[in-house]
Structure formats: structure tokens, C-alpha cells
Design an enzyme around this catalytic site. Structure first.
Site, PDB file in Angstrom:
ATOM      1  N   TRP A 110      48.353  45.171 -37.440  1.00 50.52           N
ATOM      2  CA  TRP A 110      46.995  44.626 -37.418  1.00 50.52           C
ATOM      3  C   TRP A 110      45.997  45.555 -38.098  1.00 50.52           C
ATOM      4  CZ3 TRP A 110      46.441  39.827 -37.495  1.00 50.52           C
ATOM      5  CH2 TRP A 110      47.244  38.978 -36.739  1.00 50.52           C
ATOM      6  N   ASP A 180      39.137  47.265 -32.931  1.00 47.45           N
ATOM      7  CA  ASP A 180      39.740  45.970 -32.627  1.00 47.45           C
ATOM      8  C   ASP A 180      40.409  46.102 -31.257  1.00 47.45           C
ATOM      9  OD1 ASP A 180      41.312  43.697 -32.431  1.00 47.45           O
ATOM     10  OD2 ASP A 180      42.239  43.902 -34.413  1.00 47.45           O
ATOM     11  N   LYS A 204      44.144  36.379 -26.666  1.00 46.32           N
ATOM     12  CA  LYS A 204      45.122  37.259 -26.019  1.00 46.32           C
ATOM     13  C   LYS A 204      44.796  37.382 -24.526  1.00 46.32           C
ATOM     14  CE  LYS A 204      46.505  37.681 -30.185  1.00 46.32           C
ATOM     15  NZ  LYS A 204      46.232  38.697 -31.168  1.00 46.32           N
TER      16      LYS A 204
HETATM   17  C1  LIG Z   1      46.004  38.584 -32.690  1.00 44.82           C
HETATM   18  C2  LIG Z   1      45.292  39.760 -33.260  1.00 44.82           C
HETATM   19  C3  LIG Z   1      44.451  39.628 -34.381  1.00 44.82           C
HETATM   20  C4  LIG Z   1      44.238  38.313 -35.113  1.00 44.82           C
HETATM   21  O1  LIG Z   1      43.533  37.418 -34.381  1.00 44.82           O
HETATM   22  P1  LIG Z   1      43.050  36.011 -35.018  1.00 44.82           P
HETATM   23  O2  LIG Z   1      42.106  35.520 -33.981  1.00 44.82           O
HETATM   24  O3  LIG Z   1      44.284  35.184 -35.169  1.00 44.82           O
HETATM   25  O4  LIG Z   1      42.402  36.290 -36.302  1.00 44.82           O
HETATM   26  C5  LIG Z   1      43.819  40.761 -34.832  1.00 44.82           C
HETATM   27  N1  LIG Z   1      43.985  41.954 -34.226  1.00 44.82           N
HETATM   28  C6  LIG Z   1      44.799  42.114 -33.158  1.00 44.82           C
HETATM   29  C7  LIG Z   1      44.945  43.454 -32.542  1.00 44.82           C
HETATM   30  C8  LIG Z   1      45.476  41.015 -32.650  1.00 44.82           C
HETATM   31  O5  LIG Z   1      46.288  41.166 -31.590  1.00 44.82           O
END
Ligand SMILES: *Cc1c(COP(=O)(O)O)cnc(C)c1O
Length: 368
Positions: A110, A180, A204
Site C-alpha cells: 500500500w 494511512d 476495513k
Molecule cells: C485497503 C487499503 C487501501 C485502499 O483502499 P480503497 O478504499 O480501496 O482505495 C489503502 N491503504 C491501505 C492501508 C488499505 O488497507
């Protein structure tokens, strides 16, 4: 109205990485309120986002999130469309400023994607990487080559695919830290004041896909490049209560119910105790013998996403088949790393983890 669980529905043990398990009382509340939202005679899907019901829902959700994470008044909380990856672009557009430089820490799939996207908007310097270690450990802070004139330092607090997590927040001096937190937010308390900006996709640990939550210090507002789309301009969205355009109301509403459920569970201290117990149970069985293996260095093992390999990869197929037959779903690993992965988000109960651990022991006894 307190959230209660009274369904007799058949529900599996859901270890999906995202979209992922939601608390059953939240889903039941959504179902109860769907046709007649709080005596309005219509669904929340059918009403104006400028009306008082949606306004009250939006306020309540934001206030609950602020209480859960102890977010200070100097931070704005935004509810935006476009998921976490939308923010991969919005962050450089809003924060890079006239010099257009930012430092990024590469710790897995990511963060690598965030780096690639940010590179379209300015100069991205990869200040540290654990790629050579196959993302099984974190680059030690003393080896990071940070620039003092960087607009921010970006890191991915928990790498959902590799299962690597920063268990302490690194120091970055005067340069704002941007993180993030998609797959770790609300899993335990977090020192929001250590960050300039936090962002997370909701699917998540918070709610439906498509929604991103951004927690941004007000000092970082007003630096956006002129070409930044209005809907992703933090200052404009903050001024408009995230309602510059029609926001993802339904996702926002469900996230608000998840926040309420978390408060009723005792907040993030209580979630931390439960999540620690869950991950300790699972790592213990993985470490007990050579039959299973989690490749991540013990100092940075994720609480939420736990990848594991079988010593004999030929057993993967029967493992997954038998797990599914036992009602254990979502255990197939990400295609980038293979093997298995169990995601233990807040809505995954201790009981589900106990069933998984029982299955892991039983499978090992039969095939080991
Ligand atoms: C799932 C995830 C993303 C992407 O998320 P989207 O909403 O599909 O763009 C980005 N960063 C992390 C750490 C993730 O787990």
C-alpha cells in the site's frame, strides 16, 4: 437507542481483509431503520443531505469519532468519497505546496501504491524502504534519510497485505507526519496529535467501501495546488462540513453506527484489550510449530492482518476448502504474497478467533 443483537440469522466467521466484517448489531439497526428512518416515513437513502436528519446524523458520527480518538478542536474531520486511494492523490495535491517535495517510507504494497500515485503530482523521495527485506520488517528510524524541506513524511501505519505495523509512532521533527491508517484505525487508542494528517478507507474497520475519513490539522489547510478538484480540496470541504457536493450519506450513516457500537463496547481501550487477546491467540498457534509460519519480524507484527504460510504449500487447497466447510471465510492470502491471511478487525469476535485457532490445531494434527 442502544444497539442490540437479536438476529438468529446464519452468520459465518468472517476474516475478510476488506470490505470486511461489520458488527451484527449495526447491520440489524440498518435493517430496522431502512424503510422508515427515525419516523420520517422514508429511508435515509431518499432524503436531502441538506435536511435536518442527515445533518444530525453527520454531526453525531463526527462527534462520536472525535470522542473515540480524542481528536482535538484544531483538527478537521472530513468524510469524503473516493476511498483511501483517492487520498493517495488528494494528499500531494493539498499538501505538497510550491516546492512540491515529500518524503515517503516504503513498507509494503500500500505504501508503494501511495508513492507511485504521489509521484504524479510532485517530487517524491523514498526516504526509507524495507523492500529488500521483502517487507517482513520495518526500516529502522535511524536509517531514514528525511529532508528538512519536505512538505510532509508519509507512512502506512499498518500494511494490510504484508501484515507489518508500526507499533510505535516514529519521530519526524518539524515535518508533519501523514499516515494511512486504513486497516488499524480504531483498533486501539492512537495519539492523533502526533500527526499532521490521518486518513483511512472505511471498509476495513469502520463501514462501507467508497468512504474515506480524513483527520487533518487546520495548519495544513489552504496549501492546495490550484488544480486540486474542489471535492478533494480539504479547506473547501472543511468549510462546507464535507458537503461541498452530495456526500456518501449511507456510508457515513453506517460508519456513525459503528462508532456508536464502539462506544457501547467501552471505547478503544476496551477494543485494544480484546484485539490484543485475539492476535496473541493466533500468533501463538502459528509460532508453536513449523507447520505454519508468519514471516513478519516480531517487533512489527500487525494486530489486524495476520498472513501465514503452510510449510507444505500443497496443503493450501485442502486447508481453504476445509476452513470454508467449517464456516471460516476469507482466509485466502492476497495474491501479491500468497498463502493465507486472517484479518481480525474490531467486528471479528474473540469467539471467531477461538474457532479459527481450534481449526488450525485440528488441521495440523491431521496433516502435520
Ligand atoms: C485497503 C487499503 C487501501 C485502499 O483502499 P480503497 O478504499 O480501496 O482505495 C489503502 N491503504 C491501505 C492501508 C488499505 O488497507
Amino acid at each position: 437507542m442502544k444497539m442490540t443483537e437479536h438476529s438468529t440469522q446464519h452468520r459465518v466467521h468472517n476474516f475478510n481483509a476488506g470490505p470486511a466484517a461489520l458488527p451484527l448489531p449495526v447491520l440489524e439497526r440498518v435493517k430496522e431503520e431502512l424503510l422508515d428512518y427515525r419516523s420520517t416515513g422514508m429511508s435515509i437513502l431518499e432524503m436531502s443531505h441538506r435536511g435536518k436528519e442527515v445533518g444530525a446524523m453527520a454531526q453525531a458520527a463526527e462527534q462520536a469519532l472525535r470522542r473515540l480518538l480524542a481528536i482535538g478542536p484544531e483538527y478537521k474531520v472530513l468524510f469524503l468519497a473516493g476511498g483511501a486511494q483517492g487520498q493517495f492523490a488528494a494528499i500531494p495535491m493539498n499538501l505538497m505546496g510550491p516546492h512540491g517535495r515529500a518524503d515517503y517510507i516504503e513498507t509494503g504494497s500500500w505504501s508503494a501504491k501511495a508513492i507511485a500515485e504521489a509521484g504524479r503530482y510532485g517530487h517524491v523521495h523514498v526516504a526509507a524502504s524495507s523492500r529488500a527485506e521483502r517487507f517482513c520488517s520495518l526500516p529502522p528510524r535511524e536509517h531514514w534519510s528525511l529532508h528538512e524541506d519536505a512538505a510532509y513524511v508519509h507512512l502506512t501505519l499498518n500494511e494490510t497485505i504484508e501484515g507489518v505495523e508500526f507499533l510505535t509512532i516514529p519521530e519526524t521533527g518539524q515535518v508533519p507526519l501523514v499516515a494511512d491508517v486504513s486497516s488499524t484505525i480504531l483498533s486501539r487508542p492512537l495519539a492523533v496529535d502526533r500527526f499532521g494528517l490521518l486518513y483511512a478507507g472505511a471498509q476495513k474497520n469502520m463501514g462501507p467501501a467508497g468512504l474515506a475519513i480524513v483527520i487533518v490539522h487546520e495548519e495544513l489547510l489552504g496549501r492546495a495546488a490550484a488544480t486540486t478538484p474542489g471535492i478533494w480540496n480539504y479547506a473547501l470541504q472543511a468549510a462546507d462540513g464535507s458537503m461541498l457536493n452530495t456526500p456518501p450519506v449511507f456510508a457515513w450513516y453506517i460508519a456513525g453506527l459503528v462508532f456508536q457500537w464502539l462506544e457501547e463496547q467501552g471505547g478503544l481501550e476496551a477494543m485494544a484489550r480484546r484485539n490484543e487477546q485475539k492476535k496473541d491467540l493466533l500468533y501463538a498457534v502459528l509460532d508453536e510449530a513449523d507447520f505454519y509460519r508468519n514471516p513478519v519480524h516480531p517487533t512489527c507484527r500487525s494486530w489486524m492482518n495476520i498472513p501465514f504460510l503452510l510449510a507444505d504449500s500443497a496443503l493450501e487447497k485442502p486447508f481453504l476448502q476445509q476452513a470454508e466447510a467449517a464456516g471460516l471465510m476469507g482466509l485466502k492470502g492476497h495474491r501479491a504474497v500468497g498463502g493465507m491471511r486472517a484479518s481480525l478487525y474490531n467486528a471479528v469476535s474473540l469467539e471467531s478467533v477461538e474457532v479459527l485457532v481450534g481449526f488450525l490445531k485440528d488441521f495440523r494434527a491431521r496433516y502435520g
